[in-house]
Design an enzyme around this catalytic site. Structure first.
Site, PDB file in Angstrom:
ATOM      1  N   LYS A   1      63.323  30.069  44.394  1.00  0.00           N
ATOM      2  CA  LYS A   1      63.646  29.196  45.522  1.00  0.00           C
ATOM      3  C   LYS A   1      64.416  28.007  44.924  1.00  0.00           C
ATOM      4  O   LYS A   1      64.033  26.839  45.069  1.00  0.00           O
ATOM      5  CB  LYS A   1      62.339  28.763  46.215  1.00  0.00           C
ATOM      6  CG  LYS A   1      62.521  28.038  47.521  1.00  0.00           C
ATOM      7  CD  LYS A   1      62.960  28.925  48.661  1.00  0.00           C
ATOM      8  CE  LYS A   1      63.247  28.082  49.897  1.00  0.00           C
ATOM      9  NZ  LYS A   1      63.914  28.830  50.971  1.00  0.00           N
TER      10      LYS A   1
ATOM     11  N   TYR B   1      49.156  28.183  40.954  1.00  0.00           N
ATOM     12  CA  TYR B   1      47.748  28.553  40.835  1.00  0.00           C
ATOM     13  C   TYR B   1      47.056  27.843  39.679  1.00  0.00           C
ATOM     14  O   TYR B   1      45.833  27.799  39.611  1.00  0.00           O
ATOM     15  CB  TYR B   1      47.594  30.077  40.641  1.00  0.00           C
ATOM     16  CG  TYR B   1      48.081  30.873  41.827  1.00  0.00           C
ATOM     17  CD1 TYR B   1      47.948  30.391  43.108  1.00  0.00           C
ATOM     18  CD2 TYR B   1      48.663  32.123  41.665  1.00  0.00           C
ATOM     19  CE1 TYR B   1      48.398  31.118  44.203  1.00  0.00           C
ATOM     20  CE2 TYR B   1      49.114  32.853  42.743  1.00  0.00           C
ATOM     21  CZ  TYR B   1      48.975  32.342  44.015  1.00  0.00           C
ATOM     22  OH  TYR B   1      49.410  33.064  45.094  1.00  0.00           O
TER      23      TYR B   1
ATOM     24  N   ASP C   1      52.298  42.397  47.432  1.00  0.00           N
ATOM     25  CA  ASP C   1      51.485  42.944  48.525  1.00  0.00           C
ATOM     26  C   ASP C   1      52.376  43.495  49.635  1.00  0.00           C
ATOM     27  O   ASP C   1      52.049  44.512  50.266  1.00  0.00           O
ATOM     28  CB  ASP C   1      50.534  41.882  49.088  1.00  0.00           C
ATOM     29  CG  ASP C   1      49.178  41.932  48.400  1.00  0.00           C
ATOM     30  OD1 ASP C   1      49.135  42.374  47.236  1.00  0.00           O
ATOM     31  OD2 ASP C   1      48.170  41.549  49.009  1.00  0.00           O
TER      32      ASP C   1
ATOM     33  N   ASP D   1      62.765  33.843  50.342  1.00  0.00           N
ATOM     34  CA  ASP D   1      62.695  34.139  51.779  1.00  0.00           C
ATOM     35  C   ASP D   1      63.595  35.330  52.107  1.00  0.00           C
ATOM     36  O   ASP D   1      63.221  36.232  52.869  1.00  0.00           O
ATOM     37  CB  ASP D   1      63.056  32.906  52.625  1.00  0.00           C
ATOM     38  CG  ASP D   1      64.160  32.062  52.033  1.00  0.00           C
ATOM     39  OD1 ASP D   1      64.598  32.361  50.900  1.00  0.00           O
ATOM     40  OD2 ASP D   1      64.615  31.115  52.693  1.00  0.00           O
TER      41      ASP D   1
ATOM     42  N   ASP E   1      52.844  37.272  44.092  1.00  0.00           N
ATOM     43  CA  ASP E   1      51.605  37.620  44.783  1.00  0.00           C
ATOM     44  C   ASP E   1      51.950  38.165  46.174  1.00  0.00           C
ATOM     45  O   ASP E   1      51.472  39.218  46.603  1.00  0.00           O
ATOM     46  CB  ASP E   1      50.753  36.346  44.901  1.00  0.00           C
ATOM     47  CG  ASP E   1      49.326  36.621  45.314  1.00  0.00           C
ATOM     48  OD1 ASP E   1      49.012  37.785  45.597  1.00  0.00           O
ATOM     49  OD2 ASP E   1      48.529  35.678  45.379  1.00  0.00           O
TER      50      ASP E   1
END
Ligand code: NAD
Length: 354
Positions: A189, A142, A249, A221, A245
């Protein structure tokens, strides 16, 4: 104890829900013999209307002088046409940056009384779910460099992390795991990304300093899948900005109700920014039907993480649970056989139980 708190009600339902959280914190102060002072300031659209900008320097200075900051929510259609640089959300981003908060905490628990709102099968949530997701807030893709080809047909976003950024987040995670069930899962990852290899090496190095914490590493994942398949296995999860993020959620969806979920953003000191995870809900503003419990529970996080008042924080959480046990619900979480109450009445019920 004496504590000075800044409140930022923000927009639409913001003032309605903040008033209930303040009421509950005042009840805690009376019950436990503390003195809390509240300094209410404007943020977001309310600040644009009053001062032309979504966050003034005075408000930021007041927040940085406070022991902690409790926020409602900002934004809404009234300010949709405001130029991008001055939009309400920019005030929140500037506030997080200006307060130097880099760790976003999202507890994910399923209140047994609201298990019906959880989209997971009953056998999956039969074991208690109590997860603390820590998302890094100031680095990652970001904030990296962006590029777009002249012909607009190719683009790049750079993912960047420094050891310092990973370490300061991970430390909060280890400290939290020590006080909870002693388990920490680091999500990355590392099979593909260099940033993730730096992340994992940094966490592995720190792990040696926390022998009492059991550390596991999981690819993102797999973590996304495990959160759905076996959420009870997690205690503290730490992860970067992008993965956090998405996972936070996902965890909110597991808990089932937006209006119930608190959050905290912490920096290196004890000062923090506390807010419910939902937005300003313009569709229900001014009707006294908003659910104030996410904000009230954010107040509990404030007591625990900024003021060190664990017993008082637990008292708020017990009071919320007790009110749900008695069958009281705001409209968003109402079910057959429950008693629907408004935002103010819900605040009164929780405060009374303190
Ligand atoms: P929202 O979270 O405001 O609302 C989504 C849905 O959930 C709506 O139907 C709303 O009525 C309901 N809802 C939300 N909070 C509730 C509560 N406490 N009690 C009962 N119902 C509740 O999301 P949105 O509609 O996408 O966004 C509205 C505005 O909020 C936008 O301007 C958005 O940018 C802003 N926003 C702000 C924040 C923040 O301040 N941190 C976060 C998200 C969205």
């Amino acid at each position: 104890m004496q504590a000075h708190l800044v409140t930022l009600p923000g927009d639409y339902i913001g003032p309605e829900i903040i008033a209930q959280a303040v009421k509950v914190l005042e009840a805690v102060a009376r019950r436990y013999g503390h003195r809390f002072t509240f300094d209410e300031r404007k943020l977001g659209g309310a600040s644009i209307d009053a001062f032309g900008v979504p966050l003034t320097e005075e408000t930021l200075a007041a927040c940085n002088a406070a022991d902690a900051v409790l926020m409602g929510s900002v934004g809404g259609p009234k300010w949709d046409d405001v130029e991008p640089a001055r939009r309400p959300e920019k005030g929140l981003l500037a506030l997080r940056k200006g307060m130097g908060v880099f760790a976003n905490l999202r507890p994910c628990t399923i209140h047994p009384q609201l298990a019906g709102a959880c989209p997971l099968r009953a056998d999956i949530i039969a074991k208690p779910i109590d997860i603390m997701i820590l998302r890094e807030l100031t680095g990652d893709i970001y904030f990296g460099k962006r590029w777009r080809a002249e012909d607009r047909k190719a683009a790049t976003d750079e993912m960047a992390y420094s050891e310092m950024e990973v370490e300061r987040l991970a430390r909060i995670g280890f400290e939290m795991a020590k006080k909870r069930r002693g388990k920490l899962c680091s999500v990355d990852k590392a099979n593909v990304l260099e940033c993730s290899r730096l992340w994992r090496e940094t966490v592995q190095r720190l792990a040696a300093q926390y022998p009492e914490v059991e550390v596991t590493y999981m690819y993102v994942d797999n973590a996304a899948m495990q959160l759905i398949l076996r959420p009870s296995q997690f205690d503290v999860m730490i992860t970067g900005n992008l993965f956090g993020d998405i996972l936070s959620d996902e965890s909110a969806a597991i808990a089932g109700s937006l209006g119930m979920m608190p959050s905290a953003s912490l920096g290196s000191g004890t000062r923090g920014l506390y807010e419910p995870i939902h937005g300003s809900a313009p569709d229900i503003a001014g009707k006294d039907i908003a659910n104030p419990l996410g904000t009230i529970l954010s107040g509990a996080l404030l007591l625990r993480h900024s003021l060190g008042l664990d017993a008082e924080a637990a008292a708020i959480e017990r009071a919320v649970s007790g009110v749900l046990d008695e069958g009281y619900r705001t409209a968003d979480i109402a079910a057959p056989g429950t008693k629907t109450v408004g935002c103010i009445a819900m605040g009164d019920l929780v405060a009374a139980r303190i």
